[in-house]
Design an enzyme around this catalytic site. Structure first.
Site, short mmCIF file in Angstrom:
data_model
loop_
_atom_site.label_atom_id
_atom_site.label_comp_id
_atom_site.label_asym_id
_atom_site.label_seq_id
_atom_site.Cartn_x
_atom_site.Cartn_y
_atom_site.Cartn_z
N LYS A 119 -15.08 54.95 -11.66
CA LYS A 119 -15.13 55.53 -10.31
C LYS A 119 -16.24 56.57 -10.29
O LYS A 119 -16.39 57.35 -11.25
CB LYS A 119 -13.77 56.19 -10.04
CG LYS A 119 -13.65 56.85 -8.68
CD LYS A 119 -12.27 57.50 -8.54
CE LYS A 119 -11.98 58.02 -7.16
NZ LYS A 119 -10.64 58.62 -7.05
N SER A 137 -4.46 58.13 -5.79
CA SER A 137 -5.71 57.39 -5.63
C SER A 137 -5.93 56.24 -6.61
O SER A 137 -6.83 55.44 -6.41
CB SER A 137 -6.89 58.34 -5.72
OG SER A 137 -7.04 58.95 -4.46
N SER A 194 -8.11 56.70 -3.10
CA SER A 194 -9.54 56.79 -2.99
C SER A 194 -10.30 55.92 -4.01
O SER A 194 -11.49 55.68 -3.82
CB SER A 194 -9.98 58.25 -3.17
OG SER A 194 -9.67 58.74 -4.44
N1 GLN Z 1 -4.80 60.09 -0.33
C1 GLN Z 1 -4.72 61.26 -1.13
C2 GLN Z 1 -5.66 62.31 -0.58
O1 GLN Z 1 -6.42 61.98 0.24
C3 GLN Z 1 -5.01 60.91 -2.54
C4 GLN Z 1 -6.26 61.40 -3.14
C5 GLN Z 1 -6.43 61.18 -4.61
O2 GLN Z 1 -5.49 60.85 -5.34
N2 GLN Z 1 -7.65 61.47 -5.07
O3 GLN Z 1 -5.63 63.43 -0.97
#
Ligand code: GLN
Length: 459
Positions: free
Chosen positions: A62, A161, A137
């Protein structure tokens, strides 16, 4: 995972071709083609006595995890052109074990989002159905695994994410205990929540990668000194599990009826197989999402203060004075969702509101942690949905951030409490989209989580 019958070079060529054929998915921001081929031929020439545990395993990362001498953008314009001076510990450990890093993968900007639509480099497409989001994400990382563009991916999980895109795409997504894997070299979003996680096709692949990346690190003092267990060797040894589930979650009004029925069916099946599965009441459910969004935006507003146009990447203008300079660079360098979170975070930390929001949220986090510890006195595993819904249409929730935040209800719990959690792709919806079940364990009980996962998804 080790494809003994083919060479590393053949494996890399295969994945490069697959990436080329699937460019429409927008999964990779950059492919290290030449370099991966060179490394493959170096690995092919190594005598077997010098081969690492991950010899020839082709991995995507990532674009929020740094790799020395490679660009790292966090899918943000503000880091455009930034090249990392060092490798994240997790990446370095993969390389040390013979893995091949094939490229950096698209994600929501700074890891903020649930659909991968918040990337400065465009949305990622779900390979199962091109009209729906892949989840975020770590969307590019899940898509790459699902579409066969690499063997496994490293993602990051601050609030789901890794697990959410795994759920939406039909792969496995695993978040270790907070402190199991070093955060050194991970571009910070919310430091007391962030963890590096793994996306892969089998539980055994997850175990092998975890074994390589986990463990103490002098560069991250929040990383635990606890010894790493031999996950791969011990994964097939079965054990007794006492399993809990929260009826409030499975019956939650936001949950798609098919998701709730399938999870109930799974619970019944486990009972029929002789496992102990019990309902446990969890009365803090409605506090989970607000607590997560207060604390993570507060941490984000502080972590993202360093991106000012002076030290990294994007620089729009010199401005008429320093304030003007910051204003221009930050206004244009950050995307809309990141700015919303910086403002929200600055607000909850501001004098006059600090106690009402930030302090309160910290107290609730403590309550959640205490209640979770109590549950794990009597149980080994908590079984839950990953998400209230399957993947939704691209663009469907972009206008309604609150609706998107509410979709994180079942994943952020593990980050608030620091426990390990895995998303296992065991179901299919009548819409043809995949979805999974989430299993969580006590802090540092990755081994029993892996064993239980292997039992649900033997391969
Ligand atoms: N959807 C969550 C957020 O927007 C998860 C983000 C993540 O785990 N990086 O904060």
């Amino acid at each position: 995972m080790k494809e003994e019958s083919i060479t590393c070079t053949q494996a890399v060529q295969h994945y490069l071709q697959a990436i080329e054929n699937n460019q429409h998915l927008n999964s990779f921001l950059e492919v290290f083609a030449e370099e991966a081929l060179q490394r493959a031929s170096y690995l092919d020439a190594l005598p077997s006595s010098q081969r690492g545990k991950l010899h020839g395993v082709v991995i995507g990362i990532k674009d929020i995890i740094c790799y020395k001498d490679h660009e790292a953008s966090a899918s943000s314009k503000i880091l455009a052109g930034f090249t990392s001076l060092y490798s994240a510990t997790s990446v370095q450990r993969l390389v040390d074990e013979g893995a091949i890093i094939i490229g950096r993968q698209n994600c929501d900007e700074f890891g903020m989002g649930s659909t991968n639509e918040n990337s400065a480099y465009g949305a990622v497409i779900n390979p199962i159905d091109n009209s729906v989001v892949p989840g975020g994400s770590s969307g590019g990382s899940a898509v790459a695994v699902k579409a066969g563009l690499c063997m496994a991916s490293l993602g990051t999980d601050t609030g789901g994410s890794v697990r959410l895109p795994a759920d939406f795409c039909g792969t496995i997504g695993f978040k270790p205990t907070y402190g199991r894997v070093s955060r050194y070299g991970l571009i910070a979003y919310a430091s007391s929540f962030d963890q590096v996680g793994v996306l892969a096709n089998t539980v055994k692949d997850v175990a092998a990668i975890l074994e390589a990346i986990a463990g103490p690190d002098d560069f991250d003092s929040t990383c635990s000194n606890k010894a790493i267990e031999d996950y791969s060797a011990e994964i097939d040894i079965d054990q007794k599990y006492r399993i809990a589930y929260f009826p409030e979650w499975i019956e939650h009004s936001s949950v798609d009826p098919e998701i709730s029925i399938q999870i109930k069916n799974l619970i019944d099946k486990l009972k029929r197989d002789g496992l102990e599965v019990e309902p446990v009441s969890f009365d803090l459910t409605e506090y989970i999402v607000p607590t997560y969004y207060i604390l993570t935006t507060a941490e984000a507003s502080s972590n993202l203060g360093r991106f000012d146009g002076v030290r990294y990447g994007f620089q729009k203008s010199n401005g008429s004075d320093l304030k003007d300079f910051y204003k221009h660079n930050r206004s244009e360098g950050f995307g809309k969702e990141v700015k919303r979170r910086i403002m929200l975070g600055s607000f909850v930390l501001s004098a006059g509101y600090y106690d009402a929001y930030f302090t309160k949220a910290q107290q609730v986090r403590r309550l959640l942690q205490e209640q979770t510890e109590l549950i794990f006195r009597d149980f080994d595993i908590i079984l839950a949905p990953n998400s209230p819904t399957t993947a939704y249409k691209i663009g469907e929730k972009t206008k309604d951030p609150l609706a998107m935040y509410m979709g994180d209800i079942f994943t952020v719990f593990a980050n608030l409490t620091g426990i390990p959690a895995i998303s296992l792709p065991v179901f299919k919806h009548s819409s043809n989209l995949p979805f999974g079940v989430q299993a969580m364990a006590k802090r540092f009980n990755e081994l029993s989580l892996a064993r239980f996962s292997q039992r649900l998804m033997p391969q």
